[in-house]
Write an enzyme that holds these catalytic residues in place. Structure first.
Site, PDB file in Angstrom:
ATOM      1  CG  ASP A 115       1.861 -13.060  39.794  1.00  0.00           C
ATOM      2  OD1 ASP A 115       2.971 -12.650  39.421  1.00  0.00           O
ATOM      3  OD2 ASP A 115       0.999 -13.505  39.019  1.00  0.00           O
ATOM      4  CG  ASP A 216       4.702 -10.367  35.633  1.00  0.00           C
ATOM      5  OD1 ASP A 216       3.810 -11.104  35.205  1.00  0.00           O
ATOM      6  OD2 ASP A 216       4.991  -9.260  35.135  1.00  0.00           O
ATOM      7  CD  GLU A 275       5.238 -14.281  32.424  1.00  0.00           C
ATOM      8  OE1 GLU A 275       4.390 -14.269  31.530  1.00  0.00           O
ATOM      9  OE2 GLU A 275       5.466 -13.293  33.144  1.00  0.00           O
ATOM     10  CG  HIS A 338      -2.892 -14.447  33.941  1.00  0.00           C
ATOM     11  ND1 HIS A 338      -1.826 -15.288  34.227  1.00  0.00           N
ATOM     12  CD2 HIS A 338      -2.376 -13.195  33.871  1.00  0.00           C
ATOM     13  CE1 HIS A 338      -0.726 -14.564  34.329  1.00  0.00           C
ATOM     14  NE2 HIS A 338      -1.030 -13.296  34.125  1.00  0.00           N
ATOM     15  CG  ASP A 339      -0.578 -13.629  30.451  1.00  0.00           C
ATOM     16  OD1 ASP A 339      -1.335 -12.686  30.750  1.00  0.00           O
ATOM     17  OD2 ASP A 339       0.515 -13.816  31.025  1.00  0.00           O
TER      18      ASP A 339
HETATM   19  C1  GLC Z   1       3.199 -11.149  32.476  1.00  0.00           C
HETATM   20  C2  GLC Z   1       1.823 -11.408  33.010  1.00  0.00           C
HETATM   21  C3  GLC Z   1       0.840 -10.594  32.208  1.00  0.00           C
HETATM   22  C4  GLC Z   1       1.168  -9.132  32.371  1.00  0.00           C
HETATM   23  C5  GLC Z   1       2.623  -8.853  31.995  1.00  0.00           C
HETATM   24  C6  GLC Z   1       3.060  -7.508  32.487  1.00  0.00           C
HETATM   25  O1  GLC Z   1       3.357 -11.630  31.192  1.00  0.00           O
HETATM   26  O2  GLC Z   1       1.551 -12.779  33.003  1.00  0.00           O
HETATM   27  O3  GLC Z   1      -0.487 -10.842  32.591  1.00  0.00           O
HETATM   28  O4  GLC Z   1       0.324  -8.354  31.571  1.00  0.00           O
HETATM   29  O5  GLC Z   1       3.501  -9.788  32.559  1.00  0.00           O
HETATM   30  O6  GLC Z   1       3.185  -7.510  33.872  1.00  0.00           O
END
Ligand code: GLC
Length: 551
Positions: A115, A216, A275, A338-339
């Site tokens: 990641d 990310d 993402e 995880h979000d």
């Molecule tokens: C993404 C991750 C999240 C994180 C954010 C900032 O959305 O999935 O968990 O807090 O980015 O890095």
């Protein structure tokens, strides 16, 4: 260190495989500090895919692990605030442990996806420490520093986690930008030196044998060159009261992704999945494959995570995604991560929750595209309940009780019914779920009817079936009410999938008659030897999920 199970060159592993997300803090703790770590993960690799997965052991049978961040970090956002892109945080282990993970994973045919959190660093990253030290520091321009407008910040941008996106820094009397926490300053991707440093980070991990990367919030890397205000609209939180056209999705992101893709393609069988955090999520997620398929290999579409428990809602989500994808782009699907709240809890229905989780799993694992699983979903793990005093997630603390944060989907993996669920010998960083004595790996392995075994069977069927892995998707009911039915068709094979979202038996009426063949049930949640085909209708048991093949 190349993985043992090889795929044909025309079938990249990330199209064929099932990818399993491990949130390392919560997977397995080997040293008793209450936080999961790399040795803990290594010790459980056989659970994910045993060395004999191909010849039928009782592992889950996944093909790759996406590992949430394990880099050195002060952990303000639990690793999504990186202070060194080329190391491992001592909490998780060492670089040697990481190399051992790659080797042991590859030995079992499991690929490793890292990641990479490159939109921002930690405020403790040496780059930022330098950058904030003086206005003429050579790294000043690695981050986004501006004067205010009078005593107001440079523009109206807001942090995703709440509050203005600008932090005043006394020492050099300027503001810096942070689209997340103030401990996560945004990098200036318009600076070529930043780009070069990042390409080196990719090479560092590629050279260590890593098979891919999850990027990310990559569509936030580049901001409007003039940092103009976002236009306003109505919304609950200040962040939602803006239309995010200046702080995301700038056109300059496309050439950057093409550069990255060229870099990855220099190595065999490597991939990037991105993402996208966007105003128009489906459209933009699709756009980042590139019109020539020369940008991301896979792009997350989170549409499934927003759907209510209705056949029609999922049907429409699939149709939207298929319609948006540029030619040749390969979809991927996700129900939990995880979000977001775990889907077993989103779709909770009392004693029917587990059967619903089986229907959802059948959808995820039989639809066209790469499935992403989130640790514990194979047990239909529920959202954990976290008391206010135990909240760890920073935005959680801030918004309680309006928004409870993300801790609930990050509770420890329940391995068995011993104290702390076999996750750790000591109390874990987040409490184990209240139901862990019944819902754990050991218990589900013993029960042939468990959600775990259903996932295992679906994954095994997928592995053995070219139609499920690569076939076309042909919907058989275009206005579904209670049930979805579709074919997956490859040159070698045609499979039929039927999913009943209702708690009662339904007759699912197909738009056209099925090809008259001898359909055989390959898998079903209902105990049935044959398909009941009445005219154009399929008779499905309550919450039945089944896959049929032609004899
Ligand atoms: C993404 C991750 C999240 C994180 C954010 C900032 O959305 O999935 O968990 O807090 O980015 O890095």
């Amino acid at each position: 260190m190349t993985p043992k199970r090889k795929t044909a060159p025309d079938a990249p592993w990330w199209r064929d495989g099932v990818i399993y997300q491990v949130y390392p803090r919560s997977f397995a703790d080997s040293n008793g500090d209450g936080v999961g770590d790399l040795p803990g993960l290594i010790a459980h690799l056989d659970y994910l895919a045993g060395a004999d997965a191909a010849s039928g052991d009782d592992s889950l049978g996944i093909d790759a692990i996406w590992l949430s961040p394990v880099y050195p970090s002060p952990m303000y956002d639990f690793g999504y605030d990186v202070s060194d892109y080329c190391g491992i945080d001592p909490l998780f282990g060492t670089l040697d442990d990481f190399d051992r993970l790659v080797k042991e994973a590859h030995r079992r045919g499991i690929r490793i996806v890292m990641d990479l959190v490159l939109n921002h660093t930690s405020h403790q990253h040496p780059w930022f420490v330098e950058s904030r030290s003086s206005r003429d520091n050579p790294r000043r321009d690695w981050y986004i520093w501006r004067d205010g407008q009078g005593d107001r910040p440079p523009n109206n941008w807001q942090s995703v986690f709440g509050g203005p996106a600008w932090e005043w820094d006394e020492r050099t009397a300027q503001y810096y930008l942070h689209l997340f926490l103030k401990e996560q300053p945004d990098l200036n991707w318009r600076n070529p030196a930043v780009q070069d440093a990042m390409w080196d980070v990719f090479r560092f991990w590629l050279d260590r044998g890593v098979d891919g990367f999850r990027l990310d919030v990559f569509n936030l890397y580049v901001k409007d060159a003039q940092l103009r205000d976002n236009p306003l609209r109505l919304g609950l939180r200040a962040y939602d009261r803006q239309i995010h056209i200046q702080d995301r999705d700038q056109p300059e992101m496309h050439p950057l992704l093409r550069d990255l893709r060229a870099l990855l393609d220099d190595y065999p069988q490597r991939m990037a999945v991105g993402e996208t955090f966007s105003e128009e999520p489906v459209k933009m997620a699709a756009a980042y494959y590139g019109q020539q398929n020369d940008e991301l290999n896979l792009s997350f579409n989170f549409d499934f995570t927003h759907q209510p428990w209705r056949a029609r809602a999922f049907y429409d989500a699939i149709a939207r995604w298929e319609a948006a994808l540029p030619p040749g782009a390969w979809p991927c699907h996700v129900l939990s991560n995880h979000d977001v709240e775990r889907h077993a809890s989103r779709y909770a229905a009392g004693s029917n929750t587990d059967v619903r989780a089986k229907v959802a799993a059948a959808l995820l694992l039989t639809i066209r595209g790469t499935p992403f699983l989130y640790y514990g979903e194979e047990l239909a793990m529920r959202q954990g309940r976290i008391a206010r005093a135990q909240i760890q997630d920073p935005p959680g603390k801030r918004y309680w009780p309006l928004y409870k944060g993300r801790d609930g989907c990050r509770t420890p993996m329940p391995w068995d019914d011993s104290p702390h669920a076999g996750f750790s010998i000591n109390p874990p960083w987040l409490p184990v779920n209240a139901d862990y004595r019944q819902r754990n790996v050991e218990a589900q392995r013993r029960d042939p009817d468990s959600v775990f075994h259903w996932y295992r069977r679906l994954i095994a069927l997928r592995k053995a079936s070219p139609a499920l892995r690569r076939g076309d998707y042909v919907p058989l009911i275009r206005r579904p009410v209670h049930a979805l039915a579709y074919l997956r068709v490859s040159p070698e094979q045609t499979l039929l999938v039927a999913l009943n979202f209702a708690s009662r038996p339904v007759l699912a009426v197909l738009d056209e008659p099925l090809p008259a063949r001898d359909w055989q049930v390959l898998l079903s949640t209902a105990d049935r030897p044959d398909l009941e085909l009445l005219g154009n209708s399929l008779a499905l048991a309550p919450y039945e999920a089944c896959v049929l093949g032609m004899a």
